[in-house]
Design a protein around this motif. Structure first.
Motif, mmCIF file in Angstrom:
data_model
loop_
_atom_site.group_PDB
_atom_site.id
_atom_site.type_symbol
_atom_site.label_atom_id
_atom_site.label_comp_id
_atom_site.label_asym_id
_atom_site.label_seq_id
_atom_site.Cartn_x
_atom_site.Cartn_y
_atom_site.Cartn_z
ATOM 1 N N PHE A 93 -1.831 0.524 6.758
ATOM 2 C CA PHE A 93 -2.553 0.954 5.619
ATOM 3 C C PHE A 93 -1.434 1.094 4.194
ATOM 4 O O PHE A 93 -1.606 0.674 3.039
ATOM 5 C CB PHE A 93 -3.387 2.041 5.512
ATOM 6 N N LEU A 94 -0.512 1.909 4.559
ATOM 7 C CA LEU A 94 0.661 2.309 3.487
ATOM 8 C C LEU A 94 1.275 1.073 2.940
ATOM 9 O O LEU A 94 1.555 0.798 1.779
ATOM 10 C CB LEU A 94 1.666 2.979 4.039
ATOM 11 N N ILE A 95 1.548 -0.051 3.818
ATOM 12 C CA ILE A 95 1.802 -1.379 3.334
ATOM 13 C C ILE A 95 1.062 -2.060 2.522
ATOM 14 O O ILE A 95 1.365 -2.515 1.528
ATOM 15 C CB ILE A 95 2.621 -2.044 4.645
ATOM 16 N N VAL A 96 -0.257 -1.992 2.834
ATOM 17 C CA VAL A 96 -1.151 -2.755 1.912
ATOM 18 C C VAL A 96 -1.280 -2.060 0.602
ATOM 19 O O VAL A 96 -1.275 -2.707 -0.506
ATOM 20 C CB VAL A 96 -2.550 -2.687 2.762
ATOM 21 N N MET A 97 -1.192 -0.653 0.425
ATOM 22 C CA MET A 97 -1.442 -0.283 -0.561
ATOM 23 C C MET A 97 0.116 -0.186 -1.600
ATOM 24 O O MET A 97 -0.196 -0.449 -2.819
ATOM 25 C CB MET A 97 -1.427 1.622 -0.370
ATOM 26 N N CYS A 99 1.734 -2.893 -1.420
ATOM 27 C CA CYS A 99 1.775 -4.222 -2.035
ATOM 28 C C CYS A 99 0.982 -4.295 -3.461
ATOM 29 O O CYS A 99 1.292 -5.124 -4.270
ATOM 30 C CB CYS A 99 0.883 -5.207 -1.271
ATOM 31 N N GLN A 100 -0.130 -3.221 -3.504
ATOM 32 C CA GLN A 100 -0.852 -3.254 -4.577
ATOM 33 C C GLN A 100 -0.292 -2.117 -5.647
ATOM 34 O O GLN A 100 -0.861 -2.150 -6.827
ATOM 35 C CB GLN A 100 -2.425 -2.863 -4.353
ATOM 36 N N GLN A 101 0.866 -1.608 -5.401
ATOM 37 C CA GLN A 101 1.504 -0.495 -5.990
ATOM 38 C C GLN A 101 0.549 0.644 -6.565
ATOM 39 O O GLN A 101 0.294 0.953 -7.700
ATOM 40 C CB GLN A 101 1.985 -1.169 -7.559
ATOM 41 N N ILE A 102 -0.209 0.743 -5.183
ATOM 42 C CA ILE A 102 -1.063 2.165 -5.477
ATOM 43 C C ILE A 102 -0.636 3.184 -4.703
ATOM 44 O O ILE A 102 -0.269 3.266 -3.515
ATOM 45 C CB ILE A 102 -2.538 1.457 -4.719
#
Length: 287
Positions: A93-97, A99-102
């Motif tokens: 989940f941290l990686i996905v976020m 990626c989106q710079q969130i």
């Protein structure tokens, strides 16, 4: 504010909530409205409060799972115990976020069920991840005020597996909404889904929260394995100290990241998860 079976609840400027369907042109263009979208609507019946979505404004952020738009930050909730936290899933989940710079806030709930030593281990794993780490006991309303201060004046997506206490947290944060809460399945020790769709909740003026369905898996297969290192904040701090440009921090000599792992500056378990995810992405690319 909410979308179910192609029908969307739209909070309009007049303060009323309209039930709207999107124009057919969006379907033809394979564009789907997302919860959190800013839209223009045509009112069809002012008495029945029905309308038509005629324009979807540009999004400043968008994530696929959960499928929401225009978020400022994420708060991901995992239980510290019951169920045991799947930290591989949390890292995904941290990686996905990233990626989106969130920006992401990590919330470990049910800390009353773990020892201080285990709490310390969880904190050590993520304290250099670039994320804020909060410890909560929603059942006793502990830590909720700390979370509230992080949500102020922002639009936050609340995500995490089922059974970790997300709905209980929403109920404590919101005076307007009462979410159904569920119990763990005794057979498999997993949460039962109580939130079945994403919805945007106004906590107080200027502060909004997306409540989203729980997830038990998360794909990162769109990421190239050599890019994976870019989504670990603790690696980024040492990147320039590596001997070779493009070091992926696995087998290269003179790797500052591996040296940091060896002396405990980077958490070993989190590094090992990185190695596993790297090999997973590499093997999938072959096929």
């Amino acid at each position: 504010m909410r979308g179910v079976a192609g029908v969307y609840d739209i909070l309009a400027e007049d303060g009323k909530q309209y039930e709207c369907k999107p124009k057919g042109i969006f379907r033809n263009q394979k564009i789907k409205p997302l919860v959190g979208d800013l839209v223009s609507i045509e009112i069809l019946n002012s008495t029945m409060l029905t309308g038509l979505i005629v324009e979807i404004k540009p999004r400043h952020s968008e994530i696929i799972r959960p499928a929401v738009a225009n978020i400022d930050q994420a708060a991901v909730v995992f239980a510290a115990a019951a169920p045991e936290p799947n930290l591989n899933l949390l890292d995904r989940f941290l990686i996905v976020m990233a990626c989106q710079q969130i920006e992401t806030i990590i919330c470990f709930n049910k800390v009353d069920l773990i020892s201080e030593d285990k709490k310390r281990l969880l904190k050590d794993r993520y304290q250099r991840s670039g994320c804020k780490v909060l410890f909560l006991c929603a059942a006793q309303n502990e830590g909720i005020s700390s979370l509230q201060s992080q949500l102020q004046d922002r639009i936050t997506v609340l995500a995490g597996p089922s059974g970790v206490g997300k709905s209980t947290i929403v109920n404590l944060l919101s005076q307007k909404t009462k979410m159904e809460t569920g119990k763990l399945s005794e057979k498999i020790q997993r949460g039962k889904h109580t939130t079945r769709y994403s919805q945007l909740i106004e906590l107080w003026k200027g502060t909004y929260l997306f409540d989203t369905p729980g997830f038990s898996s998360l794909s990162i297969e769109d990421i190239q394995e050599k890019e994976l290192k870019n989504y670990y904040a603790e690696f980024q701090l040492l990147e320039e100290q590596c001997k070779f440009n493009g070091c992926v921090h696995l087998n290269e000599p003179g790797c500052a990241v591996k040296e940091a792992v060896a002396i405990g500056k980077i958490n070993l378990e989190r590094y090992e998860t990185y190695r596993l995810l790297y090999e997973e992405l590499k093997s999938k690319r072959k096929y």
